[in-house]
Design a protein around this motif. Structure first.
Motif, short mmCIF file in Angstrom:
data_model
loop_
_atom_site.label_atom_id
_atom_site.label_comp_id
_atom_site.label_asym_id
_atom_site.label_seq_id
_atom_site.Cartn_x
_atom_site.Cartn_y
_atom_site.Cartn_z
N LEU A 92 17.15 -2.82 30.49
CA LEU A 92 16.15 -2.62 29.44
C LEU A 92 15.91 -1.13 29.33
O LEU A 92 15.87 -0.43 30.34
CB LEU A 92 14.83 -3.30 29.81
N SER A 93 15.70 -0.66 28.13
CA SER A 93 15.38 0.75 27.92
C SER A 93 13.87 0.92 27.80
O SER A 93 13.23 0.28 26.96
CB SER A 93 16.07 1.26 26.66
N ILE A 94 13.32 1.76 28.69
CA ILE A 94 11.89 2.08 28.64
C ILE A 94 11.76 3.60 28.54
O ILE A 94 12.75 4.33 28.64
CB ILE A 94 11.14 1.56 29.89
N GLN A 95 10.56 4.07 28.36
CA GLN A 95 10.25 5.49 28.44
C GLN A 95 9.51 5.71 29.75
O GLN A 95 8.50 5.06 30.00
CB GLN A 95 9.37 5.93 27.27
N LEU A 96 10.01 6.60 30.58
CA LEU A 96 9.36 6.93 31.85
C LEU A 96 8.95 8.39 31.79
O LEU A 96 9.80 9.27 31.70
CB LEU A 96 10.31 6.69 33.02
N ASP A 97 7.66 8.62 31.77
CA ASP A 97 7.12 9.97 31.67
C ASP A 97 7.74 10.72 30.49
O ASP A 97 8.10 11.89 30.58
CB ASP A 97 7.32 10.74 32.97
N GLY A 98 7.91 10.00 29.37
CA GLY A 98 8.38 10.61 28.13
C GLY A 98 9.88 10.73 28.00
O GLY A 98 10.37 11.28 27.02
#
Length: 69
Positions: free
Chosen positions: A5-11
């Motif tokens: 899954l693609s998430i945003q981690l600290d931008g």
């Protein structure tokens, strides 16, 4: 079937396995649960609630908790 899954981690873009919880992510990044505070999609997530599964597109922030008065 997609293996990540693609998430945003600290931008920044970050890939995680399906069914990864916020607690799993914190541990995978090498942090102890007490070392960081967390937020998902702009909402603070306390340590006891980090068992929530992350979803594609979630924006996760890890930050140092600041206490004082």
């Amino acid at each position: 079937m997609n293996d990540t899954l693609s998430i945003q981690l600290d931008g920044r873009p970050h890939a995680v396995a399906p069914d990864t919880t916020l607690a799993d992510l914190v541990a995978a990044l090498g942090h102890t649960p007490e070392a960081v505070a967390t937020a998902v999609n702009g909402v603070f997530v306390p340590r006891p609630a980090r068992d929530q599964a992350l979803r594609a597109g979630d924006a996760v922030l890890l930050f140092q908790a600041i206490v004082g008065g």
